[in-house]
Structures are given as C-alpha cells and as structure tokens.
Design a protein around this motif. Structure first.
Motif, PDB file in Angstrom:
ATOM      1  N   GLY A  25       0.842  -1.195   0.000  1.00 23.70           N
ATOM      2  CA  GLY A  25       0.000   0.000   0.000  1.00 23.70           C
ATOM      3  C   GLY A  25       0.872   1.238   0.000  1.00 23.70           C
ATOM      4  O   GLY A  25       1.943   1.258   0.614  1.00 23.70           O
ATOM      5  N   TYR A  26       0.399   2.273  -0.721  1.00 20.81           N
ATOM      6  CA  TYR A  26       1.113   3.543  -0.698  1.00 20.81           C
ATOM      7  C   TYR A  26       0.370   4.490   0.243  1.00 20.81           C
ATOM      8  O   TYR A  26      -0.804   4.790   0.040  1.00 20.81           O
ATOM      9  N   PHE A  27       1.072   4.919   1.290  1.00 21.53           N
ATOM     10  CA  PHE A  27       0.504   5.826   2.277  1.00 21.53           C
ATOM     11  C   PHE A  27       1.020   7.230   1.960  1.00 21.53           C
ATOM     12  O   PHE A  27       2.211   7.497   2.077  1.00 21.53           O
ATOM     13  N   ARG A  28       0.087   8.073   1.502  1.00 16.93           N
ATOM     14  CA  ARG A  28       0.452   9.421   1.062  1.00 16.93           C
ATOM     15  C   ARG A  28       0.420  10.392   2.243  1.00 16.93           C
ATOM     16  O   ARG A  28      -0.517  10.388   3.036  1.00 16.93           O
ATOM     17  N   GLU A  29       1.438  11.218   2.335  1.00 16.00           N
ATOM     18  CA  GLU A  29       1.554  12.209   3.396  1.00 16.00           C
ATOM     19  C   GLU A  29       0.291  13.064   3.492  1.00 16.00           C
ATOM     20  O   GLU A  29      -0.240  13.533   2.478  1.00 16.00           O
ATOM     21  N   ASN A  30      -0.205  13.241   4.710  1.00 18.49           N
ATOM     22  CA  ASN A  30      -1.372  14.050   5.022  1.00 18.49           C
ATOM     23  C   ASN A  30      -2.622  13.611   4.269  1.00 18.49           C
ATOM     24  O   ASN A  30      -3.524  14.415   4.023  1.00 18.49           O
ATOM     25  N   CYS A  90     -17.438  -5.495  18.147  1.00 23.24           N
ATOM     26  CA  CYS A  90     -16.377  -4.837  17.392  1.00 23.24           C
ATOM     27  C   CYS A  90     -15.334  -4.365  18.382  1.00 23.24           C
ATOM     28  O   CYS A  90     -15.638  -3.557  19.262  1.00 23.24           O
ATOM     29  N   ILE A  91     -14.143  -4.883  18.271  1.00 23.23           N
ATOM     30  CA  ILE A  91     -13.058  -4.522  19.183  1.00 23.23           C
ATOM     31  C   ILE A  91     -12.408  -3.203  18.775  1.00 23.23           C
ATOM     32  O   ILE A  91     -11.735  -2.562  19.566  1.00 23.23           O
ATOM     33  N   MET A  92     -12.657  -2.781  17.551  1.00 22.44           N
ATOM     34  CA  MET A  92     -12.046  -1.547  17.038  1.00 22.44           C
ATOM     35  C   MET A  92     -12.317  -0.336  17.942  1.00 22.44           C
ATOM     36  O   MET A  92     -11.396   0.438  18.200  1.00 22.44           O
ATOM     37  N   PRO A  93     -13.542  -0.156  18.459  1.00 23.87           N
ATOM     38  CA  PRO A  93     -13.775   1.014  19.316  1.00 23.87           C
ATOM     39  C   PRO A  93     -12.949   1.025  20.597  1.00 23.87           C
ATOM     40  O   PRO A  93     -12.704   2.083  21.160  1.00 23.87           O
ATOM     41  N   ARG A  94     -12.504  -0.118  21.058  1.00 21.55           N
ATOM     42  CA  ARG A  94     -11.738  -0.202  22.299  1.00 21.55           C
ATOM     43  C   ARG A  94     -10.231  -0.258  22.078  1.00 21.55           C
ATOM     44  O   ARG A  94      -9.468   0.295  22.867  1.00 21.55           O
ATOM     45  N   GLU A  95      -9.801  -0.959  21.037  1.00 15.70           N
ATOM     46  CA  GLU A  95      -8.369  -1.217  20.888  1.00 15.70           C
ATOM     47  C   GLU A  95      -7.775  -0.794  19.552  1.00 15.70           C
ATOM     48  O   GLU A  95      -6.571  -0.901  19.352  1.00 15.70           O
ATOM     49  N   GLY A  96      -8.596  -0.297  18.652  1.00 14.27           N
ATOM     50  CA  GLY A  96      -8.073   0.227  17.397  1.00 14.27           C
ATOM     51  C   GLY A  96      -7.522   1.623  17.609  1.00 14.27           C
ATOM     52  O   GLY A  96      -7.929   2.334  18.520  1.00 14.27           O
ATOM     53  N   ILE A  97      -6.567   2.006  16.795  1.00 14.01           N
ATOM     54  CA  ILE A  97      -6.038   3.365  16.870  1.00 14.01           C
ATOM     55  C   ILE A  97      -6.071   3.989  15.484  1.00 14.01           C
ATOM     56  O   ILE A  97      -6.202   3.299  14.468  1.00 14.01           O
ATOM     57  N   PHE A  98      -5.956   5.306  15.471  1.00 16.90           N
ATOM     58  CA  PHE A  98      -5.978   6.059  14.224  1.00 16.90           C
ATOM     59  C   PHE A  98      -4.764   6.967  14.167  1.00 16.90           C
ATOM     60  O   PHE A  98      -4.250   7.392  15.209  1.00 16.90           O
ATOM     61  N   ALA A  99      -4.316   7.231  12.950  1.00 23.56           N
ATOM     62  CA  ALA A  99      -3.099   8.016  12.782  1.00 23.56           C
ATOM     63  C   ALA A  99      -3.165   8.879  11.527  1.00 23.56           C
ATOM     64  O   ALA A  99      -3.946   8.610  10.611  1.00 23.56           O
ATOM     65  N   LYS A 100      -2.318   9.898  11.538  1.00 23.84           N
ATOM     66  CA  LYS A 100      -2.105  10.736  10.362  1.00 23.84           C
ATOM     67  C   LYS A 100      -0.779  10.319   9.740  1.00 23.84           C
ATOM     68  O   LYS A 100       0.142   9.909  10.445  1.00 23.84           O
ATOM     69  N   VAL A 101      -0.689  10.445   8.428  1.00 24.24           N
ATOM     70  CA  VAL A 101       0.558  10.130   7.724  1.00 24.24           C
ATOM     71  C   VAL A 101       1.428  11.384   7.722  1.00 24.24           C
ATOM     72  O   VAL A 101       1.093  12.384   7.098  1.00 24.24           O
ATOM     73  N   ILE A 102       2.537  11.319   8.442  1.00 24.88           N
ATOM     74  CA  ILE A 102       3.480  12.436   8.543  1.00 24.88           C
ATOM     75  C   ILE A 102       4.481  12.382   7.391  1.00 24.88           C
ATOM     76  O   ILE A 102       4.834  13.403   6.818  1.00 24.88           O
ATOM     77  N   LYS A 103       4.932  11.168   7.070  1.00 26.48           N
ATOM     78  CA  LYS A 103       5.857  10.960   5.948  1.00 26.48           C
ATOM     79  C   LYS A 103       5.363   9.753   5.166  1.00 26.48           C
ATOM     80  O   LYS A 103       5.110   8.698   5.734  1.00 26.48           O
ATOM     81  N   GLY A 104       5.189   9.923   3.873  1.00 26.69           N
ATOM     82  CA  GLY A 104       4.609   8.888   3.032  1.00 26.69           C
ATOM     83  C   GLY A 104       5.596   7.838   2.564  1.00 26.69           C
ATOM     84  O   GLY A 104       6.808   7.965   2.755  1.00 26.69           O
ATOM     85  N   GLY A 105       5.018   6.791   1.951  1.00 22.10           N
ATOM     86  CA  GLY A 105       5.826   5.726   1.389  1.00 22.10           C
ATOM     87  C   GLY A 105       5.039   4.435   1.308  1.00 22.10           C
ATOM     88  O   GLY A 105       3.829   4.412   1.537  1.00 22.10           O
ATOM     89  N   PHE A 106       5.727   3.376   0.980  1.00 21.04           N
ATOM     90  CA  PHE A 106       5.101   2.072   0.794  1.00 21.04           C
ATOM     91  C   PHE A 106       5.185   1.231   2.061  1.00 21.04           C
ATOM     92  O   PHE A 106       6.182   1.275   2.774  1.00 21.04           O
ATOM     93  N   VAL A 107       4.117   0.448   2.307  1.00 21.00           N
ATOM     94  CA  VAL A 107       4.075  -0.479   3.440  1.00 21.00           C
ATOM     95  C   VAL A 107       3.654  -1.845   2.920  1.00 21.00           C
ATOM     96  O   VAL A 107       2.718  -1.943   2.115  1.00 21.00           O
TER      97      VAL A 107
END
Length: 147
Positions: free
Chosen positions: A23-28, A118-135
């Motif tokens: 996956g390509y994660f694009r900055e911001n 759904c465990i996502m509301p308790r243990e999932g996290i969210f993030a912003k892409v500060i520096k992009g690239g491939f994962v």
C-alpha cells in the motif's frame, strides 16, 4: 519485534477491507484508494492481531486481517496503550502519528453485524501520515517519538 501482518483497503466506509500486497501511504492523506483517506485526523486505522485473537477466544473463529476495517494489522505492539502524539516508523520510510485511540462505532456497521461485537472502538487506533511511502506485510514497526 513489532511488524505489519497485513495492509488492508476498501472502497467504501463501514465495510470489511481486503488485504493487498503493498500500500502507498500518502503524506497528510492516508492509504491511496482507501475510503477513509483524506485530510482529517483518522487517515489510517491500525489494529493488533492480538486484539483480533481476543475476539477469536470469545468463539468468533472466522476473523481475519481487515475484518474490523483496519488499514494495518500489526503484531507485537500493544497499540491502544500508546499515547496520542506517538510516532511510529512503519517499514523503511512511513511515519505515522497517533491521533486517536478507539472510536464510537456505528451500531449498524458490517463488522458488528458479522461478528456481534467490534473490538475496534476499544483497541483500534488512528493516525495521520506524517511521511509517506510504501508499506508491506512483514515490515517492521518502531516507536520513534512520543509526547
């Protein structure tokens, strides 16, 4: 060692994501082609395999990466204990900054209908892409900074 188990994508919000090879994660912005990408604080979602395994121990056996609509399934890091502002280096180049721990889950989401929880509301996290690239699956995850 913390690592990426799976990179997952979907074209619509509230649906199960499908694993992809890279996956390509694009900055911001977030994961290119994913419904949740955009200029906001929840560009990328992460959930630990260990959290998914908790649901499996409750008797829900058909759970796989992406079923909780997470973009990155991880292993070896307790994500929900990391404070907002923590930065993670994923793979060789991507830097994510944790922006939110958990979320309010809409009751009618596809994930809750299938799993009954759904465990996502308790243990999932969210993030912003500060520096992009491939994962890719197998990429190492490292804590590089925190608040």
């Amino acid at each position: 060692m913390a690592k990426v188990v799976s990179v997952n994508i979907s074209e619509r919000k509230g649906t199960i994501k499908k694993p992809i090879e890279v996956g390509y994660f694009r900055e911001n912005h977030g994961l290119e082609g994913d419904a949740h990408a955009g200029n906001w604080h929840r560009q990328v979602s992460l959930l630990a395999q260990e959290s998914i395994d908790k649901m499996k121990r409750m008797g829900i056996w058909d759970l796989v990466a992406g079923k909780f609509a997470e973009n990155i399934t991880t292993e070896g890091i307790e994500l929900y204990t990391l404070p907002v502002g923590t930065r993670l280096k994923v793979g060789e180049e991507v830097i994510l900054e944790i922006s939110q721990i958990g979320k309010n889950c809409h009751e009618a989401c596809e994930i809750r209908k299938i799993t009954g929880d759904c465990i996502m509301p308790r243990e999932g996290i969210f993030a912003k892409v500060i520096k992009g690239g491939f994962v890719r699956p197998g990429d190492e995850i490292e804590i590089v900074a925190g608040t």
